[in-house]
Each structure stands twice: as C-alpha cells, then as structure tokens.
Design an enzyme around this catalytic site. Structure first.
Site, mmCIF file in Angstrom:
data_model
loop_
_atom_site.group_PDB
_atom_site.id
_atom_site.type_symbol
_atom_site.label_atom_id
_atom_site.label_comp_id
_atom_site.label_asym_id
_atom_site.label_seq_id
_atom_site.Cartn_x
_atom_site.Cartn_y
_atom_site.Cartn_z
ATOM 1 N N PRO A 2 0.830 -1.217 0.000
ATOM 2 C CA PRO A 2 0.000 0.000 0.000
ATOM 3 C C PRO A 2 0.859 1.259 0.000
ATOM 4 C CG PRO A 2 -0.305 -1.275 2.031
ATOM 5 C CD PRO A 2 0.624 -2.051 1.170
ATOM 6 N N GLU A 3 0.479 2.208 -0.821
ATOM 7 C CA GLU A 3 1.183 3.483 -0.898
ATOM 8 C C GLU A 3 0.278 4.557 -0.270
ATOM 9 O OE1 GLU A 3 2.763 4.162 -4.873
ATOM 10 O OE2 GLU A 3 2.884 2.022 -5.241
#
Ligand SMILES: [Zn+2]
Length: 286
Positions: A2-3
C-alpha cells in the site's frame, strides 16, 4: 505494498470505528517480531487501557493517536491489513495481533507474509518517525519550488529519487510510474537534466495521480483492502502500471516494461522520450 492513497483510505475508513474506543487488552500477539518498539514487555504493558483519539496517515504509516501522547503506529508492508470486527468473527492463523475494544469489537492486524510492523511511540518517537520522512506530497511544503531545489542538484536517475521517502513521502512504484507517464517524463532521466517546466509538470502530475487514487479509494492489485474487505477502484484508471502491451491512452503506442533500480517500471516509449546517451536498461525479468 500500500502506498499513500491506500493508507490514507484505510485511515479514513478506520477512524470512525476506532476513535473514542478504549483498547481493553491485547487478546492475541503471536508474531512478536512485528513489535518494533518499545520492547515487547513495555508494549504489552503500555498499550491496554489507552483510548484512541485520532487515526491518520504519515508517509505509508497508519497512526493512531492515543491518550497521554502515545501513538500506535502500524506499517502494512507487503500483505498487512487491518480491520475492526464483531466479537463473533474469529481471527485466523494469519491474524497476528488482536486488540479488544471497549464496545465489544476487536481490532485485527492480519499479515500473511509477516513483514508488517507495529510501534508504540511516545512524543519523541513520533517526532523521530516524522523527521525520517520528507514532505507529504499533498501538503503545503511540497511544491514546485521544493521539487526544483531537490532535483536540480542531484545527478541520480529520476525514478529511484521519487521512491526515496526522504525526498517525498508516500510514493511507491505504482504512483511514480503513473506520475511520470502523466508528466511525459522518462523514468531514466537524470534529475539534474530536468528543466523547471518539466519539474512543475511532474509536481502537478504527482498531486493529480494521488488525488485521483484517494478519490478512487486506492488501487487493489492483490492484497490491498480497506474497511471490511472492500477493494479500491483505482486499478481501473491505471495508465501504465502493469499495463504492459496495452495501447497508451494518449498515443496508442504499446506500454513497455523495464527494470529501473530493481523495480519493474512501466512507460509509454513515445510519450516519455528516452534520455539521450548510453543508458541501456536491464531487460525486464520480474
Ligand atoms: Zn503514449
């Protein structure tokens, strides 16, 4: 992994479920290495009884502000996910941390590959965590002037620099590829070869791809989920990331993939002109 948009979406959806809740007890903690700070005994002693006052994101960290200026910090890394569940919902073998809440629900941290991290930070610890990252790309201190200052003095290749969390926080492989395509800049360009107009275009593109992804609740390619298992929608909007062989939506040239600094990189060879000179990227093997 996840960014920024994914962790932002998780924080937004988790907030209403956690804020105001008191953590009653640590019901399960069977992967002790996930606790990075403080030592395990202190973590187990200090966390129960604390009330969650806020949930937010810094870089790719999910942060829960607790009473008495403590912060519970979680990093999901590759396969981590968090959820709040009713007591009837039992943790599976991949759920390594379970916190019971004062409303009868439980907070789960599930992580198949066990790279995820948890820290309980005091004020000094939180300050250090914050200082280990560059500016937030959607915050006030990240602007074209800042990006110009950072890039014109560096000789490195652009893509790895944009992945450097000290230069700008929260960007990862997906959104760097997408931003470079939107700005029509090749990922192998040297930072100090960019003119100001290109850097301004890059700044605008970074903000645009992140804002779009947040609006779309993140990009679900594999593991990422938010809320109670919902998938993001941004994977339907990707221009280049994992779109190898598909036509560019601007010029219809087929999207190509190469490896830059060990990272799979996706681009349109027509829209994103290769830098002059002898750079020969490694063939894509990943
Ligand atoms: Zn193109």
């Amino acid at each position: 992994m996840p960014e920024l948009p994914e962790v932002e979406t998780i924080a937004t959806s988790l907030g209403p479920q956690l804020v105001g809740r008191r953590i009653k007890a640590i019901e399960k903690l069977d992967w002790e290495k996930m606790v990075e700070a403080p030592d395990l005994a202190s973590f187990q002693q200090l966390l129960p009884g604390r009330t969650v006052l806020a949930v937010y994101r810094r870089a790719k960290w999910l942060l829960c502000t607790l009473d008495e200026a403590w912060t519970l910090a979680l990093h999901l890394r590759m396969t981590g996910s968090v959820s709040v569940n009713d007591a009837t919902f039992l943790p599976d073998k991949h759920t390594h941390l379970v916190l019971s809440l004062d409303n009868g629900q439980n907070f789960f941290f599930r992580d198949i590959r066990k790279f995820g991290k948890v820290k309980l930070l005091d004020e000094i610890g939180l300050t250090k965590l914050n200082a280990s990252f560059g500016p937030e790309p959607l915050g006030p201190t990240f602007n074209p002037a800042y990006l110009v200052t950072q890039l014109v003095r560096r000789r490195g290749t652009l893509k790895p620099l944009l992945l450097n969390q000290k230069l700008v926080a929260g960007l990862g492989n997906i959104y760097v590829d997408e931003a470079l395509w939107l700005a029509e800049i090749h990922p192998l360009r040297l930072a100090n070869s960019l003119v100001e107009a290109e850097i301004t275009q890059l700044y605008t593109a970074i903000c645009a791809v992140l804002r779009q992804a947040i609006a779309q609740k993140g990009t679900t390619l594999r593991d990422y989920r938010y809320g109670n298992g919902q998938m993001g929608e941004n994977q339907k909007q990707l221009a280049v990331y994992q779109q190898t062989g598909k036509p560019c939506s601007r010029c219809e040239t087929l999207i190509e993939r190469l490896v830059v600094a060990q990272r799979a990189t996706h681009l349109c060879p027509t829209c994103q002109k290769a830098p002059n000179g002898k750079i020969s990227p490694l063939p894509a093997t990943l």
